[in-house]
Design an enzyme around this catalytic site. Sequence first.
Site, mmCIF file in Angstrom:
data_model
loop_
_atom_site.group_PDB
_atom_site.id
_atom_site.type_symbol
_atom_site.label_atom_id
_atom_site.label_comp_id
_atom_site.label_asym_id
_atom_site.label_seq_id
_atom_site.Cartn_x
_atom_site.Cartn_y
_atom_site.Cartn_z
ATOM 1 N N HIS A 88 16.624 9.102 31.108
ATOM 2 C CA HIS A 88 15.356 8.441 30.759
ATOM 3 C C HIS A 88 14.707 9.099 29.551
ATOM 4 O O HIS A 88 14.197 8.430 28.668
ATOM 5 C CB HIS A 88 14.387 8.489 31.947
ATOM 6 C CG HIS A 88 14.501 7.315 32.847
ATOM 7 N ND1 HIS A 88 15.539 7.162 33.728
ATOM 8 C CD2 HIS A 88 13.723 6.208 33.000
ATOM 9 C CE1 HIS A 88 15.382 6.027 34.393
ATOM 10 N NE2 HIS A 88 14.292 5.427 33.963
ATOM 11 N N LYS A 147 14.041 5.664 45.412
ATOM 12 C CA LYS A 147 13.493 5.909 46.742
ATOM 13 C C LYS A 147 12.116 6.528 46.629
ATOM 14 O O LYS A 147 11.833 7.252 45.667
ATOM 15 C CB LYS A 147 14.423 6.791 47.578
ATOM 16 C CG LYS A 147 14.486 8.257 47.146
ATOM 17 C CD LYS A 147 15.364 9.054 48.099
ATOM 18 C CE LYS A 147 15.605 10.469 47.601
ATOM 19 N NZ LYS A 147 14.511 11.384 47.894
#
Lengths: 174, 279
Positions: free
Chosen positions: A36, A97
């Site tokens: 990222h 998650k």
Amino acid sequence: MKKLTPPISNETVQSLRVGDKVLLSGTIYTARDQAHMRLVNEENPSFDLNGAVIYYVGPTPARDGEVIGACGPTSSYRMDSLAVPLMERGVKMMIGKGNRGKDFRESMQKNNAVYMIATGGAGALLASKIKKRELLMYEDLGPEAIYKLDVENFPCFVAYDVHGNSLFKGDDNA
Amino acid sequence: MREITFEAVKNAVKTNLIKINYNLDDSFVKRLEDARDRESQSVSKSILDDIIENQKIARRGIIPLCQDTGIVVAFVEMGRNIFFDGDIGAAINAGVSAAYEEGYLRKSVVKHPFNRENTKDNTPAVIHTKLTKGEEIKIKLAAKGAGSENMSKVVMLKPSDGIEGVKQLVKDTIFKAGGRPCPPIIVGIGIGGNLEKSALLSKEALLRDLDDQSSDPTIRDLENTLYDEINALGVGAMGVGGDITCMGVKINYYPMHIASLPVAINIQCHANRHDEVIL
């Protein structure tokens, strides 16, 4: 149960509701912390961000003859601020998650995107849904590199929908 | 005096680490099945089904339970009457390195806080060694994932905060963590000592058998009350809301300064990977 195939359209995002179980089939892309950090500065990534599905995962090494190793989701909150510019560039669905921050959720609604969770710790089960894996970017990052995954009936749940609802009970923002 | 070799320690550590990364303990699986049967919320129940199915697939020995195969923690007890010619830490790290390579486990350890360069063999382990009586080396091993470790903390409470202060701190920590530490969790709590002692106590508490109850009646009551109150928070499997948030609460304590009440909360995810080897 909803069956979806990426790329994900704005209409699909609008139709999803918290708690919906989704089975994804088709192409998704892996990216976690280090990927990222690089991807947000990439002018020409080697895949189309528009309508893309990003899966937060760093698998174990694959054995010979296996597509992939264990590949359950990692905690999403670490990618919160880095996910914003990617949603602004067209990413429509993120799978990870756990809970995420307020700024992420606001940006998600503004950019018409959706946040899904897969079962954390179910790395062997989720590996069985992955049919093909291809290295796309940042090989030097090892398990954190960006891979293109072809998935079949990959199970996940809508955790934050675009209408402002949350599946989570415990939450920093509750 | 018994001699225990470097190779014996290395091989025992290697075998055990591979085993725990593919095989969830049978009694823990039974607890997960009971939890699934008791869960009333459908999404949480379906996640518990996935967790149970996942460990069945992992047991075949091809794909580990979880992609986060952890940083290794080792608590070593060295009997005084053994002869070990070498560095026990080096033997354990040799076992870790072999396990993570031969067992197809993820190398998740980086050298430096800022350049984040991977050590490429998952070493070094975090090793705590103590000298004891006897003719054995006992090593408690855990493969500790970061998802749950990152939600753990140490807080220096005031003595006047008392038992209620501890309960509130634990419940706040777990509610705020939500789905991030991969519930259903096990909660290890260390109370007392000082800053670092409380953290060690909380880790040791996580390695206790889930059937083990504290011999101190006040602590045992607190373990039981917190177990009920944490489940009443309703966080549920992976945070999606449900009846089952925690599978066990274990508390270890130690004497402390008159002015201190250190409390450490260490969280373990449902991929509860630890075991003990005795040489």
